[in-house]
Design a protein around this motif. Structure first.
Motif, PDB file in Angstrom:
ATOM      1  N   GLY A 134      64.438 -18.858  53.770  1.00 42.92           N
ATOM      2  CA  GLY A 134      65.233 -19.928  54.326  1.00 42.92           C
ATOM      3  C   GLY A 134      64.995 -21.249  53.629  1.00 42.92           C
ATOM      4  O   GLY A 134      64.037 -21.415  52.858  1.00 42.92           O
ATOM      5  N   LYS A 135      65.869 -22.196  53.906  1.00 44.46           N
ATOM      6  CA  LYS A 135      65.740 -23.521  53.305  1.00 44.46           C
ATOM      7  C   LYS A 135      64.662 -24.324  54.023  1.00 44.46           C
ATOM      8  O   LYS A 135      64.307 -24.062  55.166  1.00 44.46           O
ATOM      9  N   GLN A 136      64.147 -25.324  53.323  1.00 46.68           N
ATOM     10  CA  GLN A 136      63.121 -26.212  53.846  1.00 46.68           C
ATOM     11  C   GLN A 136      63.789 -27.263  54.740  1.00 46.68           C
ATOM     12  O   GLN A 136      64.558 -28.097  54.272  1.00 46.68           O
ATOM     13  N   ALA A 137      63.495 -27.232  56.037  1.00 46.47           N
ATOM     14  CA  ALA A 137      64.106 -28.162  56.990  1.00 46.47           C
ATOM     15  C   ALA A 137      63.425 -29.518  56.903  1.00 46.47           C
ATOM     16  O   ALA A 137      62.190 -29.610  56.945  1.00 46.47           O
ATOM     17  N   CYS A 138      64.220 -30.576  56.785  1.00 43.74           N
ATOM     18  CA  CYS A 138      63.689 -31.927  56.593  1.00 43.74           C
ATOM     19  C   CYS A 138      64.358 -32.929  57.518  1.00 43.74           C
ATOM     20  O   CYS A 138      65.539 -32.800  57.858  1.00 43.74           O
ATOM     21  N   TYR A 139      63.589 -33.922  57.913  1.00 48.09           N
ATOM     22  CA  TYR A 139      64.166 -35.136  58.484  1.00 48.09           C
ATOM     23  C   TYR A 139      64.729 -35.972  57.328  1.00 48.09           C
ATOM     24  O   TYR A 139      64.131 -36.032  56.249  1.00 48.09           O
ATOM     25  N   GLY A 158      66.099 -33.870  46.432  1.00 44.81           N
ATOM     26  CA  GLY A 158      65.552 -32.817  47.267  1.00 44.81           C
ATOM     27  C   GLY A 158      65.961 -31.431  46.797  1.00 44.81           C
ATOM     28  O   GLY A 158      65.227 -30.458  46.986  1.00 44.81           O
ATOM     29  N   GLY A 159      67.138 -31.336  46.178  1.00 48.19           N
ATOM     30  CA  GLY A 159      67.592 -30.068  45.613  1.00 48.19           C
ATOM     31  C   GLY A 159      68.272 -29.164  46.621  1.00 48.19           C
ATOM     32  O   GLY A 159      68.379 -29.473  47.815  1.00 48.19           O
ATOM     33  N   THR A 160      68.701 -28.017  46.153  1.00 50.60           N
ATOM     34  CA  THR A 160      69.466 -27.080  46.982  1.00 50.60           C
ATOM     35  C   THR A 160      68.587 -26.312  47.962  1.00 50.60           C
ATOM     36  O   THR A 160      69.102 -25.626  48.851  1.00 50.60           O
ATOM     37  N   GLY A 161      67.287 -26.439  47.827  1.00 57.11           N
ATOM     38  CA  GLY A 161      66.395 -25.690  48.713  1.00 57.11           C
ATOM     39  C   GLY A 161      66.083 -26.378  50.021  1.00 57.11           C
ATOM     40  O   GLY A 161      65.321 -25.854  50.841  1.00 57.11           O
ATOM     41  N   ILE A 162      66.648 -27.556  50.253  1.00 51.01           N
ATOM     42  CA  ILE A 162      66.382 -28.276  51.514  1.00 51.01           C
ATOM     43  C   ILE A 162      67.616 -28.282  52.391  1.00 51.01           C
ATOM     44  O   ILE A 162      68.752 -28.173  51.916  1.00 51.01           O
ATOM     45  N   SER A 163      67.397 -28.427  53.697  1.00 52.43           N
ATOM     46  CA  SER A 163      68.484 -28.661  54.645  1.00 52.43           C
ATOM     47  C   SER A 163      68.082 -29.823  55.541  1.00 52.43           C
ATOM     48  O   SER A 163      66.889 -29.990  55.863  1.00 52.43           O
TER      49      SER A 163
END
Length: 493
Positions: free
Chosen positions: A2-7, A69-74
């Protein structure tokens, strides 16, 4: 995977907007971006900002942060912190009619005199928790009424930067209680707009805004931040005043006196949370300390704060006007400065009130000497703030935790530890307003149930600095000289 969830934390400072992607699980900064905006100076005592420039800068910074942040974050949530004490008149569509008037603009001296005459400085302080000065946005609105009557007549509302951004996102003129209080027309104890201040300034409640919510409130969801695609529908937490957010990120407790938080930036601001209203705002006295007590992000509690208004701004002034190099690397200059050198040179850094001075120069004085004296003077002002704020609390502060851009330098933190003769800490993540706004987002989205749990989840470690006894004795002796010099100077100027 899954993607890395970020504030996605957006922090509006007085000259930059800082956007940071912060990992929801680890509280580590994943990516970030800064964008500057201009200060306009149409007259000697006038400083203005442009609300649209700030918005555009924030769009660009959000786009840059997401790209980095790139495509790996949400983006799991968007959240905000804002510098306070500012006002922009807007029309019925929320468009700016005039430049933003920040608290550090000194144009409204006569209007302050009017408010003093009609209401009284003591009563004003008891209503707003703030010393009556040109910081007051109410005085700026009265200035517009007198000096730009055509703008005042057209103004359907007077927005803070928070309201301006919320309107741009489609949420109307909504604001949180901390930013409502920082308009300095709010009765912080009664939790409503002050009728006496409204009457003096010729304002209506509707112009200041009736939609006032808790700081952790999720006001809605957005897919776009202006022109920037966020990659999905993102919940938006309204956030709060940057000082209150910083205290949360510095580990300041809401239920007991234990830790003082310090935000080192354009202002150097020191504070804690209190269950009671603290009376007796400092009247600037012998060291021009600005102190206040206003609504915290949590209902029934107050943010108690001392500040020195021109801390970081003095360093920018030095680079621009003495060094003649506004792009000079201040961090490198601090690293080279000799702060332990014996010196009879002192800087009185009271630029905001036309009391600034350099005292003790000789023909041998260099710009480096003045810069070192300036750094020491800002540390002395910090100690004056500490001395004052300790007297407002019922308990004893065991910790002092620093953050903000000015805290990057070990040397500046060590100087403050020496002066205090006490251990002090710097937060691992010094972007305190952004991290504090994430704590509010955790609460607002139901990811934590209490403030303490949210502070634990959005964790922030501390690096401690021990005092040097020999340096401390020398610096404290110099501080006593500074205090006497400052008091004598201010009494006579």
């Amino acid at each position: 995977m899954g993607k890395q969830a970020c504030y996605l934390a957006v922090d509006f400072g007085t000259s930059n907007v800082h956007v940071t992607l912060i990992d929801q699980q680890t509280a580590e900064a994943v990516a970030g971006a800064n964008k500057k905006y201009r200060w306009y100076t149409p007259a000697a005592d006038q400083i203005e900002l442009d609300a649209d420039e700030m918005w555009t800068a924030s769009e660009e910074a959000v786009a840059d942060a997401i790209r980095r942040g790139g495509t790996g974050i949400s983006v799991a949530a968007m959240t905000f912190s804002f510098f306070g004490d500012n006002i922009t008149p807007v029309d019925g569509n929320g468009n700016a009619l005039y430049k933003m008037l920040p608290g550090f603009c000194g144009r409204s001296h006569r209007e302050v005199e009017t408010i003093d005459r009609e209401i009284g400085a003591d009563r004003y302080g008891d209503i707003t928790g703030n010393t009556l000065t040109t910081l007051s946005s109410a005085s700026k609105i009265l200035w517009l009424r007198r000096n730009r009557p055509e703008i005042f007549a057209q103004a359907k509302a007077f927005y803070t930067n928070q309201q301006y951004v919320m309107h741009k996102l489609g949420f109307g003129d909504i604001q949180d209680r901390t930013m409502a209080a920082r308009k300095l027309a709010y009765d912080v104890k009664e939790d409503k707009w002050s009728a006496p201040i409204l009457d003096v300034c010729g304002m209506a409640e509707e112009q200041l805004g009736r939609d006032i919510v808790e700081s952790q409130t999720v006001v809605g969801k957005v897919r776009h931040y202006g022109r920037v695609d966020l990659g999905g529908m993102v919940p938006v937490t309204i956030g709060c005043h940057d000082v209150s957010a910083s205290l949360l990120a510095a580990g300041v407790k809401t239920d007991k006196i234990e830790t003082l938080g310090v935000l080192m930036g354009t202002y150097e601001q020191i504070g804690y949370f209190s269950d009671k209203f603290i009376t007796g705002c400092n009247d600037f006295g012998d060291s021009l300390i600005f102190s206040c007590c206003y609504n915290s992000p949590f209902k029934g509690k107050y943010t108690v704060m001392d500040a020195f208004p021109t801390a970081g701004a003095m360093l920018e002034w030095y680079c621009k006007n003495l060094l003649m190099n506004p792009k000079a690397d201040i961090g490198e200059m601090i690293a080279k400065a000799d702060l332990q050198k014996e010196s009879r040179l002192f800087v009185l850094p009271y630029m905001e009130n036309y009391h600034g001075a350099v005292v003790g120069m000789s023909l041998a004085t260099t710009l480096d000497d003045i810069f070192a004296a300036l750094l020491r003077s800002l540390a002395y002002q910090f100690i004056a703030c500490i001395d004052y704020i300790k007297g407002t609390a019922d308990g004893i502060f065991c910790n002092i935790h620093f953050g903000g851009g000015g805290s990057r330098s070990d040397k500046l933190i060590e100087l403050r530890a020496d002066l205090l003769n006490a251990r002090v800490g710097r937060m691992r993540n010094i972007e305190l307003p952004s991290l504090g706004s994430c704590i509010l987002a955790s609460l607002g989205n139901g990811w934590s149930k209490t403030v303490e749990e949210a502070q634990s989840q959005v964790r922030n470690g501390v690096l401690y600095f021990e005092p040097n006894d020999a340096n401390g004795k020398r610096q404290r002796a110099s501080y006593e000289t500074y205090k006497k010099l400052s008091a004598d100077y201010l009494r006579n100027h």
